[in-house]
Scaffold this motif. Sequence first.
Motif, PDB file in Angstrom:
ATOM      1  N   GLN A 110       0.834  -1.211   0.000  1.00 13.99           N
ATOM      2  CA  GLN A 110       0.000   0.000   0.000  1.00 13.99           C
ATOM      3  C   GLN A 110       0.865   1.257   0.000  1.00 13.99           C
ATOM      4  OE1 GLN A 110      -2.561  -1.118  -0.871  1.00 13.99           O
ATOM      5  NE2 GLN A 110      -3.419  -2.733   0.391  1.00 13.99           N
ATOM      6  N   SER A 111       1.914   1.273   0.807  1.00 13.22           N
ATOM      7  CA  SER A 111       2.883   2.374   0.823  1.00 13.22           C
ATOM      8  C   SER A 111       4.187   1.840   1.395  1.00 13.22           C
ATOM      9  CB  SER A 111       2.371   3.529   1.686  1.00 13.22           C
ATOM     10  OG  SER A 111       3.393   4.504   1.897  1.00 13.22           O
ATOM     11  N   TYR A 112       5.300   2.465   1.008  1.00  8.60           N
ATOM     12  CA  TYR A 112       6.595   2.096   1.580  1.00  8.60           C
ATOM     13  C   TYR A 112       7.082   3.154   2.573  1.00  8.60           C
ATOM     14  CZ  TYR A 112       8.127  -2.242  -0.605  1.00  8.60           C
ATOM     15  OH  TYR A 112       8.288  -3.569  -0.944  1.00  8.60           O
ATOM     16  N   HIS A 113       6.158   3.908   3.140  1.00  8.68           N
ATOM     17  CA  HIS A 113       6.532   4.952   4.096  1.00  8.68           C
ATOM     18  C   HIS A 113       5.994   4.591   5.477  1.00  8.68           C
ATOM     19  CE1 HIS A 113       8.130   7.610   1.001  1.00  8.68           C
ATOM     20  NE2 HIS A 113       7.126   7.187   0.251  1.00  8.68           N
ATOM     21  N   HIS A 114       6.906   4.522   6.434  1.00  8.54           N
ATOM     22  CA  HIS A 114       6.537   4.062   7.771  1.00  8.54           C
ATOM     23  C   HIS A 114       5.468   4.956   8.393  1.00  8.54           C
ATOM     24  CE1 HIS A 114       7.179   1.724  11.418  1.00  8.54           C
ATOM     25  NE2 HIS A 114       7.094   2.847  12.089  1.00  8.54           N
ATOM     26  N   MET A 145       1.222  -7.145  -6.061  1.00 14.56           N
ATOM     27  CA  MET A 145       1.436  -6.159  -5.005  1.00 14.56           C
ATOM     28  C   MET A 145       0.515  -4.968  -5.253  1.00 14.56           C
ATOM     29  SD  MET A 145       5.600  -6.313  -4.609  1.00 14.56           S
ATOM     30  CE  MET A 145       5.641  -5.648  -2.938  1.00 14.56           C
ATOM     31  N   ASP A 146      -0.155  -4.506  -4.192  1.00 19.46           N
ATOM     32  CA  ASP A 146      -1.071  -3.363  -4.270  1.00 19.46           C
ATOM     33  C   ASP A 146      -0.415  -2.114  -3.700  1.00 19.46           C
ATOM     34  OD1 ASP A 146      -2.949  -5.131  -5.195  1.00 19.46           O
ATOM     35  OD2 ASP A 146      -4.407  -4.773  -3.600  1.00 19.46           O
ATOM     36  N   LEU A 147      -0.656  -0.991  -4.351  1.00 18.04           N
ATOM     37  CA  LEU A 147      -0.271   0.316  -3.831  1.00 18.04           C
ATOM     38  C   LEU A 147      -1.487   1.232  -3.876  1.00 18.04           C
ATOM     39  CD1 LEU A 147       3.165   0.856  -5.633  1.00 18.04           C
ATOM     40  CD2 LEU A 147       2.824   0.391  -3.195  1.00 18.04           C
ATOM     41  N   ILE A 148      -1.568   2.161  -2.933  1.00 21.59           N
ATOM     42  CA  ILE A 148      -2.653   3.143  -2.922  1.00 21.59           C
ATOM     43  C   ILE A 148      -2.063   4.522  -3.172  1.00 21.59           C
ATOM     44  CG2 ILE A 148      -4.510   4.205  -1.591  1.00 21.59           C
ATOM     45  CD1 ILE A 148      -4.760   1.647   0.001  1.00 21.59           C
ATOM     46  N   LEU A 149      -2.563   5.198  -4.191  1.00 22.40           N
ATOM     47  CA  LEU A 149      -2.138   6.555  -4.508  1.00 22.40           C
ATOM     48  C   LEU A 149      -3.094   7.546  -3.855  1.00 22.40           C
ATOM     49  CD1 LEU A 149      -0.807   4.730  -6.684  1.00 22.40           C
ATOM     50  CD2 LEU A 149      -1.052   6.635  -8.285  1.00 22.40           C
ATOM     51  N   GLY A 150      -2.529   8.612  -3.281  1.00 25.20           N
ATOM     52  CA  GLY A 150      -3.362   9.641  -2.671  1.00 25.20           C
ATOM     53  C   GLY A 150      -3.557   9.480  -1.182  1.00 25.20           C
ATOM     54  N   LEU A 151      -2.774   8.609  -0.538  1.00 19.95           N
ATOM     55  CA  LEU A 151      -2.899   8.452   0.912  1.00 19.95           C
ATOM     56  C   LEU A 151      -2.573   9.774   1.605  1.00 19.95           C
ATOM     57  CD1 LEU A 151      -1.294   4.921   1.352  1.00 19.95           C
ATOM     58  CD2 LEU A 151      -3.686   5.529   1.778  1.00 19.95           C
ATOM     59  N   PRO A 152      -3.245  10.082   2.704  1.00 27.07           N
ATOM     60  CA  PRO A 152      -3.061  11.381   3.367  1.00 27.07           C
ATOM     61  C   PRO A 152      -1.598  11.686   3.668  1.00 27.07           C
ATOM     62  CG  PRO A 152      -4.929  10.235   4.320  1.00 27.07           C
ATOM     63  CD  PRO A 152      -4.272   9.262   3.379  1.00 27.07           C
ATOM     64  N   GLY A 153      -1.192  12.891   3.297  1.00 27.42           N
ATOM     65  CA  GLY A 153       0.154  13.353   3.587  1.00 27.42           C
ATOM     66  C   GLY A 153       1.196  12.960   2.565  1.00 27.42           C
ATOM     67  N   GLU A 154       0.852  12.093   1.606  1.00 31.35           N
ATOM     68  CA  GLU A 154       1.850  11.647   0.638  1.00 31.35           C
ATOM     69  C   GLU A 154       1.873  12.546  -0.594  1.00 31.35           C
ATOM     70  OE1 GLU A 154       2.787   7.059   1.700  1.00 31.35           O
ATOM     71  OE2 GLU A 154       2.086   7.527  -0.324  1.00 31.35           O
ATOM     72  N   THR A 155       3.079  12.765  -1.105  1.00 38.17           N
ATOM     73  CA  THR A 155       3.289  13.587  -2.292  1.00 38.17           C
ATOM     74  C   THR A 155       3.587  12.695  -3.495  1.00 38.17           C
ATOM     75  OG1 THR A 155       5.672  13.722  -1.943  1.00 38.17           O
ATOM     76  CG2 THR A 155       4.294  15.366  -0.820  1.00 38.17           C
ATOM     77  N   GLY A 156       3.751  13.327  -4.642  1.00 35.99           N
ATOM     78  CA  GLY A 156       4.131  12.583  -5.833  1.00 35.99           C
ATOM     79  C   GLY A 156       5.459  11.876  -5.658  1.00 35.99           C
ATOM     80  N   ASP A 157       6.402  12.516  -4.979  1.00 36.93           N
ATOM     81  CA  ASP A 157       7.704  11.884  -4.735  1.00 36.93           C
ATOM     82  C   ASP A 157       7.559  10.669  -3.817  1.00 36.93           C
ATOM     83  OD1 ASP A 157       8.999  13.713  -6.319  1.00 36.93           O
ATOM     84  OD2 ASP A 157       9.622  15.002  -4.648  1.00 36.93           O
ATOM     85  N   VAL A 181       0.957  -5.764 -10.494  1.00 31.40           N
ATOM     86  CA  VAL A 181       0.860  -4.636  -9.566  1.00 31.40           C
ATOM     87  C   VAL A 181      -0.503  -3.992  -9.775  1.00 31.40           C
ATOM     88  CG1 VAL A 181       1.706  -2.312  -9.025  1.00 31.40           C
ATOM     89  CG2 VAL A 181       3.338  -4.159  -9.468  1.00 31.40           C
ATOM     90  N   THR A 182      -1.178  -3.675  -8.680  1.00 32.21           N
ATOM     91  CA  THR A 182      -2.453  -2.972  -8.772  1.00 32.21           C
ATOM     92  C   THR A 182      -2.297  -1.589  -8.165  1.00 32.21           C
ATOM     93  OG1 THR A 182      -3.604  -5.084  -8.537  1.00 32.21           O
ATOM     94  CG2 THR A 182      -4.922  -3.086  -8.308  1.00 32.21           C
ATOM     95  N   LEU A 183      -2.584  -0.569  -8.967  1.00 29.12           N
ATOM     96  CA  LEU A 183      -2.516   0.816  -8.507  1.00 29.12           C
ATOM     97  C   LEU A 183      -3.923   1.275  -8.143  1.00 29.12           C
ATOM     98  CD1 LEU A 183      -0.097   2.390 -11.163  1.00 29.12           C
ATOM     99  CD2 LEU A 183       0.474   1.499  -8.888  1.00 29.12           C
ATOM    100  N   HIS A 184      -4.148   1.474  -6.856  1.00 28.46           N
ATOM    101  CA  HIS A 184      -5.440   1.949  -6.369  1.00 28.46           C
ATOM    102  C   HIS A 184      -5.376   3.453  -6.143  1.00 28.46           C
ATOM    103  CE1 HIS A 184      -7.148  -2.070  -5.428  1.00 28.46           C
ATOM    104  NE2 HIS A 184      -5.886  -2.388  -5.222  1.00 28.46           N
ATOM    105  N   THR A 185      -6.480   4.123  -6.401  1.00 29.71           N
ATOM    106  CA  THR A 185      -6.634   5.526  -6.020  1.00 29.71           C
ATOM    107  C   THR A 185      -7.457   5.566  -4.742  1.00 29.71           C
ATOM    108  OG1 THR A 185      -6.623   6.186  -8.349  1.00 29.71           O
ATOM    109  CG2 THR A 185      -7.457   7.779  -6.761  1.00 29.71           C
ATOM    110  N   LEU A 186      -7.019   6.349  -3.775  1.00 31.68           N
ATOM    111  CA  LEU A 186      -7.748   6.421  -2.508  1.00 31.68           C
ATOM    112  C   LEU A 186      -9.192   6.852  -2.746  1.00 31.68           C
ATOM    113  CD1 LEU A 186      -7.657   6.341   0.633  1.00 31.68           C
ATOM    114  CD2 LEU A 186      -7.132   8.792   0.545  1.00 31.68           C
ATOM    115  N   SER A 187     -10.117   6.114  -2.164  1.00 27.27           N
ATOM    116  CA  SER A 187     -11.523   6.511  -2.212  1.00 27.27           C
ATOM    117  C   SER A 187     -12.038   6.635  -0.786  1.00 27.27           C
ATOM    118  CB  SER A 187     -12.360   5.497  -3.000  1.00 27.27           C
ATOM    119  OG  SER A 187     -12.392   4.251  -2.331  1.00 27.27           O
ATOM    120  N   PHE A 188     -12.971   7.544  -0.606  1.00 26.25           N
ATOM    121  CA  PHE A 188     -13.532   7.791   0.726  1.00 26.25           C
ATOM    122  C   PHE A 188     -14.800   6.962   0.876  1.00 26.25           C
ATOM    123  CE2 PHE A 188     -10.743  11.356   0.050  1.00 26.25           C
ATOM    124  CZ  PHE A 188     -10.148  11.511   1.288  1.00 26.25           C
ATOM    125  N   LYS A 189     -14.600   5.728   1.326  1.00 23.90           N
ATOM    126  CA  LYS A 189     -15.713   4.798   1.455  1.00 23.90           C
ATOM    127  C   LYS A 189     -16.529   5.122   2.698  1.00 23.90           C
ATOM    128  CE  LYS A 189     -12.715   1.310  -0.600  1.00 23.90           C
ATOM    129  NZ  LYS A 189     -11.918   0.096  -0.344  1.00 23.90           N
TER     130      LYS A 189
END
Length: 548
Positions: A342-346, A378-390, A407-415
């Motif tokens: 989902q993200s590689y940022h702790h 492997m899944d990643l989520i784009l647009g997670l709070p606080g994350e930038t393009g970098d 690889v599946t690229l998900h866009t964050l949705s507000f469920k």
Amino acid sequence: MTARVWLRVDPLFTADVKLLVSLFLPGAQFTSGAPATDAALAQDELAIVASIVCTAADVCATVTLREMVNGLSALRETTRKLSRGERIGQSEQRPLTSSATSETPLPSTSSVTVETLRSDDPHTDRKLRVLMKRALRFALHEALAATTGRRLTWGLLTGVRPVKLLHEWQRQAGQKSEEALRERLQREYLVSPERAALAAEIAVRERAAVPDLETLDREVSIYIGIPFCPTHCAYCTFPAYSMVDKARYAFTFLDALLQEIKMVGRVLREKRVGVTTVYVGGGTPSSLRPDEMRRLFDALRTEVGGAWREFCVEAGRADTITPDRVAAMAEYGVDRVSVNPQSYHHRTLRMMGRGHSPEIIDRRFALVREAGIRNINMDLILGLPGETGDDVAYSVERTLALDPDSVTLHTLSFKRSSEVTEKRESLVVPDDEAMLLMMRAADHAVRSAGLLPYYLYRQRDILGNLENVGYAKPGFEGIYNIAIIEEAQTIIALGGGAASKWVEPVTRRITRHDNPREPLAYVNAIERVLAVKERALIRICEQIGAAH
């Protein structure tokens, strides 16, 4: 920013109009009717009146939109005409006019006029109703685009499955080129060139990955829902109950699940209906202990065994992937596993409630690869709070360094009911332009690694009005993903919170049956679940047998 939108539209189309307006004007509040005079229309308000006239030859929708611009009342009128025979469309937009007085008042009523046979009723005639919606949405989109200065990336397509429409076109008119599909999406549905190209590319690739897509309804696929997770992720609304709950009644839950599997296997054998794929999801299936996994897998092989095209297990949480669990998967022939960073940022993982570090993902991926499992997603989520393009680029780079097969690229949705939705006002998320740039960069990186897009779906309230896209190396496409997203066959869903979809092979009519969501409720209701599901399964299997 528009705070309120006055709406005067036939109730048959109110929901469609509100959805499209909300995509252009997020957060706007709706009021039925229209202001009595221009003076009653505030600077941050918009008034919309829609009317539709149907004749034996065509359908014509007119949208009249009024707003206040610098103290003056500005009126815009847009029409869209569609032929009822060839579905050819013509549109016209009258230029914006302004006046200090109400020289061109809003229409006093909305209307739907049908000048044909009495039986020609949009309430009962689905084809007519769909055509009327298309005409209305087209006129509304163009009026709002001219007013706001922006266009929607997916145009008039607001549903979950935009590519399904292209398969319907293929079914009706035979094989069409990728170019023809792309051009039709742009022309008839106002989809942006970039998104139209993506959808057309995926439609063609899905048929290459599953050449018998049109006859896949001769078989069924099976979904197993394991509704337990180590923690509940902030963006998730799937059934996911705590490991404390699991410890209390995992055994009785598995007992109930195995009863479902046994019943389904018996009916499929009796009716001679085959199984295409088996997908174990959740929740987190890898939260099961190795002995519990083996018990589940053994039941699947015994009761519904066969030459499945794919046996997939979601091991989405790296902190649940252990050598003995991976060994159980390999022993029973699991050939596709999802290991989802989902993200590689702790900081992001911690904020989203995922109880593992980025480093553990790489080690657990290696465990699955060393076990010889053929296809790792492997899944990643784009647009997670606080994350930038970098930040996203770094996660994509770390993911691709492992050489996953898909690889599946998900866009964050507000469920609805998710934690991020509850905290939405306090979160910092990318705007539409930033999201589009993120998706473009990620798409380019994944394609450059040799993975190509093969399925796509969208969700409501998704950032940037974008989409979720699955990419794979050629030959590693997820068959179950294509089958469920394109609704190509019946999906029999077993377990807590699992939703079956019955796809009738001739009419393609779809009905669904939901199991109780909470595990203990599922256990307590298992006799009723079995009785209802068995009747529905027998009916759909008999339809499959009669059709083929």
